[in-house]
Design an enzyme around this catalytic site. Structure first.
Site, PDB file in Angstrom:
ATOM      1  N   ARG A   1      10.986   3.493   3.761  1.00  0.00           N
ATOM      2  CA  ARG A   1      10.347   2.400   4.526  1.00  0.00           C
ATOM      3  C   ARG A   1      11.485   1.451   4.916  1.00  0.00           C
ATOM      4  O   ARG A   1      12.113   0.850   4.039  1.00  0.00           O
ATOM      5  CB  ARG A   1       9.319   1.704   3.639  1.00  0.00           C
TER       6      ARG A   1
ATOM      7  N   ARG B   1       0.802  -1.232   0.000  1.00  0.00           N
ATOM      8  CA  ARG B   1       0.000   0.000   0.000  1.00  0.00           C
ATOM      9  C   ARG B   1       0.832   1.279   0.000  1.00  0.00           C
ATOM     10  O   ARG B   1       0.612   2.182  -0.802  1.00  0.00           O
ATOM     11  CB  ARG B   1      -0.927   0.044   1.232  1.00  0.00           C
ATOM     12  N   THR B   2       1.782   1.354   0.937  1.00  0.00           N
ATOM     13  CA  THR B   2       2.534   2.615   1.071  1.00  0.00           C
ATOM     14  C   THR B   2       3.361   2.857  -0.185  1.00  0.00           C
ATOM     15  O   THR B   2       3.404   3.974  -0.717  1.00  0.00           O
ATOM     16  CB  THR B   2       3.427   2.559   2.327  1.00  0.00           C
TER      17      THR B   2
ATOM     18  N   HIS C   1       4.566   5.352  11.731  1.00  0.00           N
ATOM     19  CA  HIS C   1       4.133   5.334  10.333  1.00  0.00           C
ATOM     20  C   HIS C   1       3.247   6.582  10.157  1.00  0.00           C
ATOM     21  O   HIS C   1       2.026   6.488  10.052  1.00  0.00           O
ATOM     22  CB  HIS C   1       3.344   4.053  10.084  1.00  0.00           C
TER      23      HIS C   1
ATOM     24  N   LYS D   1      28.446  -3.941  -1.764  1.00  0.00           N
ATOM     25  CA  LYS D   1      29.912  -3.849  -1.915  1.00  0.00           C
ATOM     26  C   LYS D   1      30.548  -3.186  -0.700  1.00  0.00           C
ATOM     27  O   LYS D   1      31.738  -2.911  -0.705  1.00  0.00           O
ATOM     28  CB  LYS D   1      30.244  -3.028  -3.163  1.00  0.00           C
TER      29      LYS D   1
HETATM   30  N1   CP Z   1      -0.560  -0.119   5.780  1.00  0.00           N
HETATM   31  C1   CP Z   1       0.665  -0.328   5.235  1.00  0.00           C
HETATM   32  O1   CP Z   1       1.660   0.335   5.593  1.00  0.00           O
HETATM   33  O2   CP Z   1       0.699  -1.302   4.292  1.00  0.00           O
HETATM   34  P1   CP Z   1       2.009  -1.751   3.505  1.00  0.00           P
HETATM   35  O3   CP Z   1       2.935  -2.383   4.501  1.00  0.00           O
HETATM   36  O4   CP Z   1       1.519  -2.707   2.457  1.00  0.00           O
HETATM   37  O5   CP Z   1       2.646  -0.509   2.930  1.00  0.00           O
END
Ligand code: CP
Length: 352
Positions: free
Chosen positions: A134, A84-85, A167, A113
């Protein structure tokens, strides 16, 4: 001195002071944690999101949006899995005209490396105006945002999920979804919020709890087995904000009283010994029988992905809003990018 040492000194400063580092001309410039988002900022993002959704409906509007940030460059540095993100940021960036690149597998970059993460991100910064990160490591995006400033690089950093920590953009899209639902029902304030599942390590729930704690007269119910209950950091924060909180293991007791239910899965990707994989969490699952205990005018949320926490039969219940969260994510993130690059006036002018 190694960068990590100077960063450690910086981390010892109060959060309030650290967050001023992620502002420019009195505006938020980097997205690190949800404590950055004031109520005014939230309203701005809600309004921008509404505008983007409306403008994007027509071909003329969609084309206009793609002119706004062109020819800036967006980078998605996603070294922890995401659907999603990753996809909502990719599509949001394309929607507002950013050219998009990605790093998803560090074993295919020169990190393999022996290039340090600091050098690697500095290189990535040379090809980017904004980097969404992420990562499995808590605090890495804040470290990189700090370094970019030390290096004099004018690059925005957005935390797209940092380990078990936060998040913040998920909290924004969650808040927008709650705002949509309660808009004609007195707003986000004055409601009872239930959080269920792994509240110890679930960064989406953690960020949303921080965000909601600013609203008036709310109550929270934390439903989790003892080992997954909220940690001391959240407890202290909620105490400071004088939010009435009840911690419990009984989902059934909470369901009839809450207005918004936020389900989460067990975050067993962080387990060393797969201990929670063997954990039977069925007491914390939402079944059609349990949904029947909820108020008619309530909503069910989940940041997704889900496993068995929500029976798929519940997807047809009008209270289920988790698919709405998914689609809102793209628009909220597009609105956020436009805010960060100060495009509010251009949007307003097009809408008039
Ligand atoms: N809700 C969410 O962060 O989903 P993903 O881990 O798929 O990005």
């Amino acid at each position: 001195m190694h960068w990590l040492d100077t960063f450690q000194d910086y981390l010892n400063r109060p959060l309030r002071e650290r967050l001023t580092y992620y502002q420019k001309d009195g505006r938020i410039s980097d997205i690190m944690v949800s404590q950055q988002f004031s109520l005014d900022f939230l309203q701005t993002i809600f309004d921008l999101t509404d505008q983007v959704r409306e403008i994007e409906k027509t071909q003329k509007g969609a084309k206009f949006l793609t002119t706004l940030l062109h020819p800036k460059r967006g980078m998605l540095y996603f070294t922890q899995p995401s659907t999603r993100t990753f996809l909502s940021f990719t599509n949001a960036m394309q929607m507002v005209g950013l050219m998009v690149s990605e790093v998803r597998d560090p074993s295919l970059s020169s990190e393999i490396k022996g290039e340090t993460i600091e050098d690697g991100l500095r290189v990535i910064g040379k090809y980017s105006d904004v980097i969404v990160m992420r990562t499995p490591q808590p605090g890495l995006s804040e470290y990189i945002a700090y370094l970019m400033k030390q290096w004099g690089e004018d690059i925005l950093i957005i935390n797209g999920g940092s380990g078990q920590d936060q998040h913040p953009t998920q909290a924004l899209l969650d808040a927008y979804t709650i705002h949509q639902f309660f808009k004609e029902r007195g707003g986000i304030s004055g409601k009872k919020y239930g959080f269920v599942g792994d509240l110890w390590r679930g960064r989406a729930a953690r960020s949303l709890v921080y965000l909601l704690s600013q609203f008036d007269n709310i109550e929270m119910f934390m439903v989790a087995p003892e080992k997954f209950q909220i940690g001391v950091d959240l407890q202290e924060h909620l105490e400071k904000f004088k939010i009435p909180v009840q911690t419990t293991t009984s989902l059934k007791e909470v369901l009839p009283v809450i207005d918004c239910l936020y389900m989460t899965r067990v975050q067993d990707e962080y387990d060393q010994l797969s201990e929670s994989k063997q954990f039977d969490d069925s007491e914390f699952h939402l079944t059609p029988e349990r949904v029947a205990l909820m108020k008619q005018e309530s909503m069910i949320m989940h940041p997704l992905p889900r496993r068995q926490e929500i029976d798929t039969a519940i997807d047809f219940d009008p209270r289920a809003k988790y698919w709405q969260q998914v689609s809102n994510g793209m628009y909220v993130r597009a609105a956020l990018l436009l805010y960060l690059f100060q495009q509010e006036k251009e949007l307003q002018a097009f809408s008039q």
